[in-house]
Every structure is written in structure tokens, then in C-alpha cells.
Design a protein around this motif. Structure first.
Motif, PDB file in Angstrom:
ATOM      1  N   PRO A  55       0.515  -8.815  47.821  1.00  0.00           N
ATOM      2  CA  PRO A  55       1.858  -8.960  47.235  1.00  0.00           C
ATOM      3  C   PRO A  55       1.869  -9.473  45.805  1.00  0.00           C
ATOM      4  O   PRO A  55       2.680  -9.028  44.993  1.00  0.00           O
ATOM      5  CB  PRO A  55       2.534  -9.959  48.195  1.00  0.00           C
ATOM      6  N   SER A  56       0.980 -10.421  45.462  1.00  0.00           N
ATOM      7  CA  SER A  56       0.990 -10.971  44.106  1.00  0.00           C
ATOM      8  C   SER A  56       0.636  -9.914  43.071  1.00  0.00           C
ATOM      9  O   SER A  56       1.101  -9.976  41.930  1.00  0.00           O
ATOM     10  CB  SER A  56       0.016 -12.153  44.005  1.00  0.00           C
ATOM     11  N   TRP A  57      -0.183  -8.926  43.458  1.00  0.00           N
ATOM     12  CA  TRP A  57      -0.520  -7.834  42.533  1.00  0.00           C
ATOM     13  C   TRP A  57       0.734  -7.040  42.179  1.00  0.00           C
ATOM     14  O   TRP A  57       0.948  -6.666  41.023  1.00  0.00           O
ATOM     15  CB  TRP A  57      -1.569  -6.920  43.158  1.00  0.00           C
ATOM     16  N   ILE A  58       1.582  -6.800  43.180  1.00  0.00           N
ATOM     17  CA  ILE A  58       2.814  -6.069  42.935  1.00  0.00           C
ATOM     18  C   ILE A  58       3.795  -6.910  42.121  1.00  0.00           C
ATOM     19  O   ILE A  58       4.426  -6.432  41.178  1.00  0.00           O
ATOM     20  CB  ILE A  58       3.460  -5.640  44.274  1.00  0.00           C
ATOM     21  N   VAL A  59       3.895  -8.199  42.459  1.00  0.00           N
ATOM     22  CA  VAL A  59       4.878  -9.069  41.804  1.00  0.00           C
ATOM     23  C   VAL A  59       4.528  -9.326  40.344  1.00  0.00           C
ATOM     24  O   VAL A  59       5.388  -9.271  39.455  1.00  0.00           O
ATOM     25  CB  VAL A  59       5.006 -10.402  42.571  1.00  0.00           C
ATOM     26  N   PHE A  60       3.247  -9.592  40.055  1.00  0.00           N
ATOM     27  CA  PHE A  60       2.869 -10.041  38.721  1.00  0.00           C
ATOM     28  C   PHE A  60       2.268  -8.955  37.823  1.00  0.00           C
ATOM     29  O   PHE A  60       1.956  -9.214  36.666  1.00  0.00           O
ATOM     30  CB  PHE A  60       1.872 -11.207  38.814  1.00  0.00           C
ATOM     31  N   SER A  61       2.100  -7.748  38.325  1.00  0.00           N
ATOM     32  CA  SER A  61       1.529  -6.684  37.494  1.00  0.00           C
ATOM     33  C   SER A  61       2.537  -6.205  36.465  1.00  0.00           C
ATOM     34  O   SER A  61       3.744  -6.462  36.572  1.00  0.00           O
ATOM     35  CB  SER A  61       1.078  -5.513  38.374  1.00  0.00           C
ATOM     36  N   GLU A  62       2.056  -5.484  35.470  1.00  0.00           N
ATOM     37  CA  GLU A  62       2.923  -4.959  34.418  1.00  0.00           C
ATOM     38  C   GLU A  62       3.836  -3.850  34.916  1.00  0.00           C
ATOM     39  O   GLU A  62       4.887  -3.605  34.351  1.00  0.00           O
ATOM     40  CB  GLU A  62       2.076  -4.420  33.261  1.00  0.00           C
ATOM     41  N   GLY A  63       3.412  -3.168  35.954  1.00  0.00           N
ATOM     42  CA  GLY A  63       4.184  -2.033  36.451  1.00  0.00           C
ATOM     43  C   GLY A  63       5.253  -2.419  37.449  1.00  0.00           C
ATOM     44  O   GLY A  63       5.674  -3.575  37.527  1.00  0.00           O
ATOM     45  N   PHE A  64       5.691  -1.426  38.229  1.00  0.00           N
ATOM     46  CA  PHE A  64       6.741  -1.593  39.235  1.00  0.00           C
ATOM     47  C   PHE A  64       8.028  -2.133  38.611  1.00  0.00           C
ATOM     48  O   PHE A  64       8.734  -2.946  39.209  1.00  0.00           O
ATOM     49  CB  PHE A  64       6.291  -2.523  40.364  1.00  0.00           C
ATOM     50  N   GLN A  65       8.352  -1.676  37.399  1.00  0.00           N
ATOM     51  CA  GLN A  65       9.540  -2.163  36.701  1.00  0.00           C
ATOM     52  C   GLN A  65      10.603  -1.073  36.648  1.00  0.00           C
ATOM     53  O   GLN A  65      10.330   0.058  36.248  1.00  0.00           O
ATOM     54  CB  GLN A  65       9.180  -2.615  35.284  1.00  0.00           C
ATOM     55  N   ALA A  66      11.818  -1.445  37.056  1.00  0.00           N
ATOM     56  CA  ALA A  66      12.936  -0.506  36.976  1.00  0.00           C
ATOM     57  C   ALA A  66      13.461  -0.455  35.546  1.00  0.00           C
ATOM     58  O   ALA A  66      13.446  -1.456  34.831  1.00  0.00           O
ATOM     59  CB  ALA A  66      14.045  -0.932  37.929  1.00  0.00           C
ATOM     60  N   SER A  67      13.916   0.711  35.132  1.00  0.00           N
ATOM     61  CA  SER A  67      14.445   0.879  33.777  1.00  0.00           C
ATOM     62  C   SER A  67      15.638   1.835  33.832  1.00  0.00           C
ATOM     63  O   SER A  67      15.489   2.999  34.214  1.00  0.00           O
ATOM     64  CB  SER A  67      13.371   1.441  32.838  1.00  0.00           C
ATOM     65  N   LYS A  68      16.818   1.347  33.479  1.00  0.00           N
ATOM     66  CA  LYS A  68      18.011   2.195  33.506  1.00  0.00           C
ATOM     67  C   LYS A  68      17.914   3.318  32.474  1.00  0.00           C
ATOM     68  O   LYS A  68      18.361   4.437  32.716  1.00  0.00           O
ATOM     69  CB  LYS A  68      19.246   1.341  33.246  1.00  0.00           C
ATOM     70  N   THR A  69      17.310   3.008  31.320  1.00  0.00           N
ATOM     71  CA  THR A  69      17.155   4.035  30.284  1.00  0.00           C
ATOM     72  C   THR A  69      16.254   5.162  30.772  1.00  0.00           C
ATOM     73  O   THR A  69      16.566   6.347  30.614  1.00  0.00           O
ATOM     74  CB  THR A  69      16.569   3.421  29.005  1.00  0.00           C
ATOM     75  N   ARG A  70      15.107   4.791  31.385  1.00  0.00           N
ATOM     76  CA  ARG A  70      14.191   5.805  31.895  1.00  0.00           C
ATOM     77  C   ARG A  70      14.842   6.589  33.035  1.00  0.00           C
ATOM     78  O   ARG A  70      14.687   7.807  33.137  1.00  0.00           O
ATOM     79  CB  ARG A  70      12.897   5.145  32.383  1.00  0.00           C
ATOM     80  N   ASP A  71      15.591   5.892  33.914  1.00  0.00           N
ATOM     81  CA  ASP A  71      16.256   6.584  35.022  1.00  0.00           C
ATOM     82  C   ASP A  71      17.275   7.599  34.507  1.00  0.00           C
ATOM     83  O   ASP A  71      17.388   8.708  35.040  1.00  0.00           O
ATOM     84  CB  ASP A  71      16.951   5.565  35.927  1.00  0.00           C
ATOM     85  N   PHE A  72      18.008   7.221  33.458  1.00  0.00           N
ATOM     86  CA  PHE A  72      19.002   8.145  32.887  1.00  0.00           C
ATOM     87  C   PHE A  72      18.305   9.364  32.272  1.00  0.00           C
ATOM     88  O   PHE A  72      18.724  10.508  32.492  1.00  0.00           O
ATOM     89  CB  PHE A  72      19.825   7.427  31.816  1.00  0.00           C
TER      90      PHE A  72
END
Length: 468
Positions: A260-277
């Protein structure tokens, strides 16, 4: 370093260099032929036109190579297979791409005969260039020498991956170091524990130390000298987490090492409204364009299914989408009407006898997936993303595979990273293997990665990969 990092993606320098050399070789071939034809009085008279034509020629054929997986396949295929793949990439994929371009830019068209000889010459030159590249990459002087700290299952798995996939990436694993009593690594790959870690690395020209996370605690049978590793890192030797090394070199997340800490603290797994649009806009643009282009094939497929086995022509299933929301997915029916007469969901098997003759063809060519363009337009799916799975299978897989639900935080797609890298999945073990690639995509997905996946999906369609 044998790689560079660009927008969360690691690009291997040897292949970037090869791609650049091939581009300039293709450009030079076209320009040379244009000059010869000009001297003979049958070529272009405009230098600007020749430059434009040569640039388009080199660019489209380079995309053809990328689409057919021509770079990573070099280390796994024979010379004849490499020759065949290059011909398909240039003569078929590249040829079609150039013809479409010439419809838009007719002034750049050198003529069918001239184009034919340019493609044939380019194929021969590029194959020779790739053979020379493989010899250079295998040179001891250019390899990045790596030592693994650990002798357990992870180390053994990494060695196996190295033998099959890493040799052409500029990596050489010299061995494994550890004190685990029951080592999973073969004796020929075991290295003695060094008294001076930094001196050992210097003597063996080690440029990177990979740490297997499960084996770094003493109470688990591991041996880890933190001061020694600190000295190595501070004196210029890279020290890399095992899961990060796996991700960087093999473009997937090693599920046995994910926590879990790899998912929480990694640079990835980030939501972006601009990218989603932006992604939604591109999904609509591509899906509507694809629908217009593929409409004749949609009509022919519908007719073929009806003529062979009658109605229904379309087949729908419930699938699990983003955030676990269920939706109906549509396909052209490729199996008998009674394929699941008992109402129980079944994995497809190799040479499944439920598949019809027309069904086998449309599954190999992915024509059965065309109705899912409707799901993309509706917003339930994207052009690129993890393939959606059936709720019955999801319930089972969530119980048996850790972090399986993480794939549902990205919108499912018509094509995906796992479909490019892993064969058809029809078991829990296959689902686990595919999840490693889906995790990588969920962590690092971007519009650039989506674009590369779309290009490389051409190989999957043309070669019928991953179909049952």
C-alpha cells in the motif's frame, strides 16, 4: 545510464539511438534515390518537395516499426522472423500510411514504382543496421552491470526475466548476494558476501545495486548493510528498490512486491481533471472518426454473422467499469447462441469449440470489438485503458489477487497495455500477470502512453496475438 526519463516513462537510450539512426538512414535512402532519379530526368525538380517527401517517408516507416514491435522483438526472433516483421512494418503498415498521406499531400508522392524500390532498399539497410546494433549492445563495454541483493523468489524471477527480455536493454546481471539459507537462485548465480561492498562494486564495474524488498530484513533471513549501501550511493553507484527496477526495465509492477505505501507515496496514481478532459475529447474525436472509417467493415461483419448463424448479431455482457460501476458492453457475436446455456460465466479456452468460423476470423482481427465504439462515445469506456472484466470474475479475482480493485480507478478501454504485453488471460494466474501491466498503466498513464499503445495495437491486430 542506459535510459532517460520522460514524463514518468523510462526510455532506453540504446533503442532511442537505434530509432534515430534508422530515421536518418531512411531519410538518406529516399534523398539518394530522389537525386539519382533527378539526374536521370525522371525525379523531382524541387528540393523542398524532396525534403518533405523524405521526412514523411522516414517518419511513417519509423511509426510502422513501432507499430509492429520491431525494436523489442529483435532479441527474441530469428533473422528470418526479423526480416518478415520488417517487411510487414514497411511494405504493409508503412505503405498504407504513406498512401493515406499522399491522398492529402499528392505533391509528396514519388510514384508507386519509386516508392516500391525505396521501401525494399530501406528494408535491407535497416535489417543490416539492426544486426549491427545487436552486436554493439551485446558488447561488454556498453552494458550496465547490475548486482541483486537477495537470493529468493524475486531474485530468481528477475534472473529469468533478464534471460528472456533484458539483454538488449543494456543490462547485465552479474549475480545475486545474500545469506538466505534456502536460496531460490541457482548456485552459478550466487556471489559471496563481500567484506567491502564499494570495493566489490568497483572491481566488478557494478553501476547499480537492486534491493529485493522482502529480503532486506535480518529477521527474515536477509543481510543488509545500510552504511555500505549509503557509501555506494554517495560515491556514484545507483541503489534501486526492486519494484522500481522491475517497473523501469520491464514496464510492469511486480505484484509480489507491491504494498500500500508504494501506491500512496509513489509519483503516479494521480488524478488530473485536465488530462481527463483532454482524454475524453480525444476519445470522442477518435471514436467518431473510427466509426466513420470502419462502417463498411461493421456492415460486412454484421452480414457475415447473420448468414452463418442467424440472430442475434450483437452480443452483450455486463462488465465492471470505472469505480466498480457496471455497464453493458457490446460485441459482434462470435460464439454459438448456446455458448453459456447454463447461465454460468466461463473463461474462453484455446481453440474453444463454441467459436464459429466467422467468429474465429472477427476475433483474430478484433472486428468483434467494433460495437464497443458506442460504449466509448457514451463515456463508459475509453479508447485506451484496462480491459473491463465480467462481475462474476471480478468477485473471484478480488478475493484471490491483492490490489486487483486498483485497476477500476481508471476508465476501461478498447485496447490496453496488458493486451500488448501479455497473452490472452483465461485463469486467475493470467489475471495476476495482466494486473502487473494494468498497475503500471494506472500509475503512469498519460496521453503520450495512450498514443504509443494505439500505434502498437496494430501488431496485435495484424498478427492475431492474444486470441482464443
Amino acid at each position: 545510464m542506459s535510459y532517460i526519463r520522460f514524463r514518468k516513462h523510462y526510455l532506453h537510450i540504446p533503442y532511442l539511438v537505434l530509432a534515430a539512426l534508422e530515421f536518418f538512414a531512411l531519410y538518406a535512402i529516399f534523398i539518394s534515390l530522389a537525386l539519382l532519379l533527378s539526374v536521370a530526368g525522371v525525379g523531382y525538380s524541387s528540393v523542398e518537395t524532396n525534403i518533405l517527401s523524405a521526412s514523411l517517408f522516414a517518419l511513417v516507416l519509423s511509426f510502422g516499426t513501432l507499430a509492429m514491435g520491431g525494436y523489442l522483438a529483435m532479441v527474441q526472433e530469428s533473422l528470418s522472423a526479423l526480416f518478415f516483421r520488417t517487411l510487414v512494418a514497411y511494405c504493409f503498415v508503412g505503405g498504407i500510411g504513406l498512401k493515406f498521406l499522399y491522398l492529402v499531400l499528392p505533391a509528396a508522392d514519388p510514384g508507386s514504382t519509386n516508392l516500391f524500390w525505396a521501401v525494399i532498399l530501406a528494408s535491407m539497410v535497416v535489417i543490416l543496421l539492426r544486426l549491427a546494433f545487436l552486436r554493439v549492445v551485446d558488447s561488454e563495454q556498453l552494458l550496465r552491470r547490475v548486482v541483486i541483493f537477495g537470493t529468493g523468489d524475486f531474485a530468481a524471477n528477475l534472473l529469468d526475466e533478464y534471460k528472456h527480455n533484458m539483454r538488449a536493454l543494456g543490462v547485465q546481471i552479474i549475480g545475486c548476494i545474500g545469506e538466505k539459507p534456502n536460496a531460490a537462485v541457482g548456485a552459478d548465480n550466487l556471489l559471496p558476501k563481500p567484506h567491502d561492498f564499494y570495493k566489490f562494486c568497483r572491481q566488478n564495474r557494478v553501476s547499480e545495486i537492486v534491493i529485493a524488498q522482502q529480503e532486506r530484513r535480518r529477521n527474515e533471513g536477509g543481510w543488509l548493510s545500510v552504511p555500505d549501501l549509503m557509501e555506494c550511493k554517495l560515491r556514484g553507484i545507483a541503489v534501486t528498490n526492486g519494484i522500481d527496477f522491475y517497473e523501469r526495465e520491464l514496464k510492469k509492477a511486480k505484484l509480489d512486491m507491491v504494498h500500500p505505501s508504494w501506491i500512496v507515496f509513489s509519483e503516479g496514481f494521480q488524478a488530473s481533471k485536465t488530462r481527463d478532459f483532454a482524454k475524453r475529447f480525444l476519445d470522442l474525436l477518435i471514436s467518431i472518426s473510427l466509426l466513420a472509417v470502419m462502417m463498411p467493415f461493421i456492415i460486412l461483419t454484421a452480414c457475415a454473422v447473420f448468414i452463418e448463424t442467424g440472430r442475434p448479431i450483437l452480443y452483450s455482457q455486463t462488465r465492471v467499469g470505472m469505480f466498480g460501476k457496471e455497464f453493458r458492453i457490446y460485441k459482434f457475436r462470435s460464439m454459438r447462441q448456446d455458448a453459456e446455456k447454463d447461465g454460468k460465466a466461463q473463461w474462453a479456452s484455446t481453440n474453444d469449440n463454441r467459436v464459429t468460423r466467422v467468429g474465429a476470423f472477427i476475433r483474430n482481427t478484433r472486428l468483434d470489438e467494433l460495437p464497443q465504439i458506442y460504449n466509448v462515445i457514451k463515456g463508459e469506456m475509453s479508447i485506451v485503458g484496462p480491459r473491463p472484466e465480467r462481475p462474476e470474475f471480478v468477485s473471484e479475482l478480488k478475493e484471490k489477487i491483492p490490489f486487483y480493485d486498483t485497476r477500476h480507478y481508471v476508465k476501461p478501454g478498447l485496447m490496453g497495455w496488458a493486451q500488448l504485453k501479455y497473452p490472452y488471460g483465461a485463469s486467475v494466474e493470467d489475471a495476476k500477470g495482466k494486473l502487473e501491466y494494468d498497475l503500471y498503466y494506472s500509475k503512469n498513464h498519460s496521453l503520450l502512453m495512450d498514443f504509443l499503445i494505439m500505434i502498437q495495437t496494430v501488431e496485435v491486430i495484424l498478427l492475431g496475438k492474444g486470441v482464443r
